[in-house]
Design an enzyme around this catalytic site. Structure first.
Site, PDB file in Angstrom:
ATOM      1  N   LYS A   1      61.429   1.114  21.102  1.00  0.00           N
ATOM      2  CA  LYS A   1      61.880   0.918  22.467  1.00  0.00           C
ATOM      3  C   LYS A   1      62.873   2.001  22.849  1.00  0.00           C
ATOM      4  O   LYS A   1      62.851   2.531  23.946  1.00  0.00           O
ATOM      5  CB  LYS A   1      62.541  -0.464  22.578  1.00  0.00           C
TER       6      LYS A   1
ATOM      7  N   HIS B   1      68.535   5.662  15.098  1.00  0.00           N
ATOM      8  CA  HIS B   1      68.698   5.877  16.536  1.00  0.00           C
ATOM      9  C   HIS B   1      69.146   7.294  16.891  1.00  0.00           C
ATOM     10  O   HIS B   1      69.229   7.645  18.061  1.00  0.00           O
ATOM     11  CB  HIS B   1      69.673   4.850  17.114  1.00  0.00           C
TER      12      HIS B   1
ATOM     13  N   LYS C   1      58.736   7.311  14.896  1.00  0.00           N
ATOM     14  CA  LYS C   1      58.534   5.862  14.868  1.00  0.00           C
ATOM     15  C   LYS C   1      58.431   5.371  16.308  1.00  0.00           C
ATOM     16  O   LYS C   1      59.191   5.793  17.165  1.00  0.00           O
ATOM     17  CB  LYS C   1      59.744   5.198  14.186  1.00  0.00           C
TER      18      LYS C   1
ATOM     19  N   HIS D   1      55.807  -4.258  22.085  1.00  0.00           N
ATOM     20  CA  HIS D   1      54.970  -3.063  21.927  1.00  0.00           C
ATOM     21  C   HIS D   1      54.094  -3.181  20.679  1.00  0.00           C
ATOM     22  O   HIS D   1      54.075  -4.223  20.016  1.00  0.00           O
ATOM     23  CB  HIS D   1      55.807  -1.785  21.961  1.00  0.00           C
TER      24      HIS D   1
ATOM     25  N   CYS E   1      71.557  -0.600  15.974  1.00  0.00           N
ATOM     26  CA  CYS E   1      71.218  -1.392  14.783  1.00  0.00           C
ATOM     27  C   CYS E   1      72.056  -2.654  14.702  1.00  0.00           C
ATOM     28  O   CYS E   1      71.779  -3.529  13.901  1.00  0.00           O
ATOM     29  CB  CYS E   1      71.470  -0.610  13.501  1.00  0.00           C
TER      30      CYS E   1
ATOM     31  N   HIS F   1      55.552  -4.582  17.276  1.00  0.00           N
ATOM     32  CA  HIS F   1      55.684  -6.049  17.229  1.00  0.00           C
ATOM     33  C   HIS F   1      54.306  -6.686  17.118  1.00  0.00           C
ATOM     34  O   HIS F   1      54.115  -7.677  16.421  1.00  0.00           O
ATOM     35  CB  HIS F   1      56.331  -6.601  18.504  1.00  0.00           C
TER      36      HIS F   1
ATOM     37  N   CYS G   1      73.320   7.831  13.117  1.00  0.00           N
ATOM     38  CA  CYS G   1      72.484   6.734  12.632  1.00  0.00           C
ATOM     39  C   CYS G   1      71.078   7.281  12.411  1.00  0.00           C
ATOM     40  O   CYS G   1      70.496   7.875  13.328  1.00  0.00           O
ATOM     41  CB  CYS G   1      72.455   5.600  13.654  1.00  0.00           C
TER      42      CYS G   1
ATOM     43  N   CYS H   1      76.865   1.175  14.682  1.00  0.00           N
ATOM     44  CA  CYS H   1      75.757   1.624  15.535  1.00  0.00           C
ATOM     45  C   CYS H   1      75.338   0.449  16.399  1.00  0.00           C
ATOM     46  O   CYS H   1      74.929  -0.595  15.882  1.00  0.00           O
ATOM     47  CB  CYS H   1      74.574   2.120  14.708  1.00  0.00           C
TER      48      CYS H   1
HETATM   49  O1  ME8 Z   1      64.839  -6.002  14.127  1.00  0.00           O
HETATM   50  N1  ME8 Z   1      55.939   0.038  13.404  1.00  0.00           N
HETATM   51  O2  ME8 Z   1      63.996  -6.987  16.039  1.00  0.00           O
HETATM   52  P1  ME8 Z   1      63.071  -5.820  16.635  1.00  0.00           P
HETATM   53  C1  ME8 Z   1      55.738  -1.137  12.803  1.00  0.00           C
HETATM   54  N2  ME8 Z   1      65.748  -8.886  15.878  1.00  0.00           N
HETATM   55  N3  ME8 Z   1      56.405  -2.261  13.114  1.00  0.00           N
HETATM   56  C2  ME8 Z   1      57.335  -2.201  14.066  1.00  0.00           C
HETATM   57  C3  ME8 Z   1      57.619  -0.999  14.737  1.00  0.00           C
HETATM   58  C4  ME8 Z   1      56.857   0.158  14.377  1.00  0.00           C
HETATM   59  N4  ME8 Z   1      57.005   1.340  14.974  1.00  0.00           N
HETATM   60  N5  ME8 Z   1      58.585  -1.233  15.638  1.00  0.00           N
HETATM   61  C5  ME8 Z   1      58.900  -2.557  15.542  1.00  0.00           C
HETATM   62  C6  ME8 Z   1      64.780  -6.924  14.923  1.00  0.00           C
HETATM   63  N6  ME8 Z   1      58.140  -3.151  14.599  1.00  0.00           N
HETATM   64  C7  ME8 Z   1      65.585  -8.174  14.680  1.00  0.00           C
HETATM   65  C8  ME8 Z   1      64.886  -8.998  13.629  1.00  0.00           C
HETATM   66  S1  ME8 Z   1      64.629 -11.217  12.126  1.00  0.00           S
HETATM   67  C9  ME8 Z   1      65.572 -12.531  11.794  1.00  0.00           C
HETATM   68  C10 ME8 Z   1      65.567 -10.310  13.294  1.00  0.00           C
HETATM   69  C11 ME8 Z   1      58.169  -4.580  14.240  1.00  0.00           C
HETATM   70  O3  ME8 Z   1      62.681  -6.284  17.990  1.00  0.00           O
HETATM   71  C12 ME8 Z   1      58.434  -4.779  12.763  1.00  0.00           C
HETATM   72  O4  ME8 Z   1      58.047  -6.071  12.409  1.00  0.00           O
HETATM   73  O5  ME8 Z   1      63.731  -4.507  16.508  1.00  0.00           O
HETATM   74  C13 ME8 Z   1      59.937  -4.652  12.733  1.00  0.00           C
HETATM   75  O6  ME8 Z   1      60.501  -5.139  11.530  1.00  0.00           O
HETATM   76  C14 ME8 Z   1      60.298  -5.480  13.925  1.00  0.00           C
HETATM   77  O7  ME8 Z   1      59.264  -5.186  14.894  1.00  0.00           O
HETATM   78  C15 ME8 Z   1      61.659  -5.185  14.504  1.00  0.00           C
HETATM   79  O8  ME8 Z   1      61.782  -5.884  15.721  1.00  0.00           O
END
Ligand code: ME8
Length: 516
Positions: A298, A146, A295, A18, A129, A21, A143, A126
């Site tokens: 997903k 979430h 925020k 989304h 997380c 990311h 949490c 959680c």
């Molecule tokens: O946390 N605004 O993966 P994730 C800005 N797998 N950036 C956002 C966002 C938002 N609303 N939502 C997501 C994880 N992001 C772990 C990470 S690293 C070794 C493991 C972006 O799929 C932002 O970069 O939940 C955030 O830190 C990341 O997606 C979280 O992705």
């Protein structure tokens, strides 16, 4: 040789890509292109995080095996980035064999060293997380991310002696003030470190979870997903080329949002210390994209899909919006109205219009042939050049601070100056007087220098647009780098203009449509 290693988080494969990311991936791509163009040797890593409860549960809900499910979503991420023109050097999956081997080697090494021990633990867990919360961290017992009540779990597990590295970590952060940026996030990590640091539970019993990397020293447990995933930043380098770790690792620049500050600001550096590796160079932390003050995530289901944005607005316009709208470090609001306003005002009416006017006049008055500049330049010509030189310098400073919005603002302020230059010199009026034709030729030459400079400076932000602009100017990459006044050889002919950015209109139905 200057070098830089740029990483995005590894995204969970429990749902599709989304806007959040996309933002982190787009800024990583922009930085990478920027440093590469500046002559640095660069390495840009992205990928997917595929183990753990969250993924096992998502696969179950989809009626598939975790690996098959991870394959599908990981491919979706990769193909989304490919379709968005993200020029990553490597795409890592935590299910890749080389990564699994690396994680097991590091675990074994830290275990042998005595920094991993066996113990009993109970805590609030959680699933969203994938971590335990202390009671203090919960908000009304839930949490904070979430908004769900965590489950109380008690079990025997393996623990990483994170507490041992609390003091060294505090000292490392204090001795390198820009290790974690912007400052507010550094302060947040230091504030957290004022409390005693607990050891980190790094295993899950296979009775509860099988979808993980087996601990090399106890087959009854798999590795906690964060202890596995964070190591990707090193395993990928080692996999790509033996020499890369020594070459690139000390210049590691991690890009993340504030949701994963704790794993990156605390777990990861202490893990690196235990593994005997140097710390990363910088951790850059940005805020959230929010919609209706929540925020985008997903779990909440309020997502904006990058490929839909690309289809609607074009990838460069969307990139521009993301980079221009968010002040790095702070939250930003997403709305389609904001996207449309930016595209129409900054891109269609300003940049696109300027480029098309400059080239159209060149064709109308001189058949596209660039006219010579006289030895002495008019005051306004020198001012115009100096304005762009200053903007490029400003851009460099802003990029060092990851202030993408300010970097672009600097360029647009120079563009405003160029628009005033057109009004002031009025080539369309001067051309009516035959005796002023050579001056018109000079003015247009300077306008083409503006277009050439814009092509160079905007390339990392809007790569496809820069290629289109370069093609209109009919020059190669080398000529883009020449100093002002030396970009076009005698008799060079530019191409006629083509529309760069269609204007977007919102009719009363509220639907978005394009017009050129
Ligand atoms: O946390 N605004 O993966 P994730 C800005 N797998 N950036 C956002 C966002 C938002 N609303 N939502 C997501 C994880 N992001 C772990 C990470 S690293 C070794 C493991 C972006 O799929 C932002 O970069 O939940 C955030 O830190 C990341 O997606 C979280 O992705």
């Amino acid at each position: 040789m200057d070098r830089i290693y740029i990483t995005t988080p590894l995204y969970y494969v429990n749902a599709e890509p989304h806007l959040g990311h996309t933002y982190t991936t787009v800024i990583a791509d922009t930085l990478n292109r920027y440093y590469r163009a500046a002559g640095h040797q660069t390495f840009f890593l992205t990928g997917t995080d595929e183990h753990g409860d969250k993924i096992a549960q998502a696969a179950k809900e989809n009626g598939t095996e975790p690996k098959a499910y991870a394959d599908r979503i990981s491919n979706l991420f990769r193909s989304t980035w490919d379709q968005c023109g993200i020029a990553y050097d490597h795409f890592i999956r935590t299910t890749d064999t080389y990564h699994i081997d690396f994680v097991q080697t590091v675990l074994q090494q830290i275990y042998r060293k005595g920094d991993i021990y066996f113990g009993k633990y109970g805590g609030f867990y959680c699933y969203g997380c994938e971590r335990f919360y202390t009671e203090k961290e919960l908000l009304d017992g839930k949490c904070p991310d979430h908004q769900k009540e965590p489950e109380y779990i008690s079990e025997t597990n393996y623990f990483f002696r994170m507490s041992k590295y609390q003091q060294p970590l505090i000292e490392a952060i204090q001795s390198k003030p820009d290790l974690i940026r912007p400052e507010r996030y550094r302060a947040e990590v230091l504030a957290f470190l004022r409390e005693p640091l607990e050891d980190l539970c790094i295993s899950r019993p296979i009775s509860r979870l099988q979808w993980g990397i087996p601990l090399p020293f106890d087959a009854q447990y798999v590795t906690y997903v964060w202890f596995d995933a964070l190591l990707n930043y090193v395993s990928a380098l080692e996999h790509r080329a033996g020499a890369s770790v020594a070459f690139f690792w000390p210049k590691a620049n991690h890009l993340i949002a504030k949701d994963i500050l704790k794993p990156h600001g605390i777990y990861w550096p202490t893990m690196l210390m235990a593994a005997g590796l140097p710390l990363y160079d910088h951790l850059h932390v940005h805020g959230y994209w929010v919609m209706d003050s929540a925020k985008m995530s997903k779990t909440l289901g309020n997502v904006i899909r990058p490929l839909e944005m690309k289809a609607r607005f074009g990838i460069d316009s969307f990139r521009y919006f993301l980079l221009r709208e968010m002040a790095f470090g702070q939250d930003a609001k997403f709305s389609e109205e904001a996207v449309v306003t930016r595209i129409n005002a900054d891109l269609a009416n300003n940049l696109g219009n300027f480029v098309s006017r400059a080239l159209a006049m060149q064709h109308k008055y001189f058949d596209g042939v660039v006219q010579p500049l006289s030895a002495s330049w008019a005051k306004e010509d020198v001012e115009l050049r100096d304005r762009f030189t200053a903007a490029e310098h400003d851009l460099k400073l802003q990029m060092e601070e990851l202030q993408f919005h300010r970097a672009l603002e600097a360029v647009w302020l120079a563009l405003d100056h160029a628009n005033r230059y057109v009004v002031q010199t009025a080539p369309f009026t001067m051309i009516k007087d035959e005796s002023k034709k050579s001056r018109v030729g000079e003015v247009l030459h300077h306008l083409l220098e503006v277009v050439r400079t814009l092509t160079r400076v905007l390339a990392p932000f809007m790569p496809d647009t820069a290629i289109k602009m370069r093609n209109m100017l009919a020059i190669d990459d080398d000529s883009l780098k020449s100093p002002w006044g030396q970009g076009f050889s005698a008799g060079h002919k530019v191409n006629p203009p083509k529309a760069l950015f269609p204007r977007v209109i919102i009719p009363e139905t509220g639907r978005l449509e394009f017009t050129s």
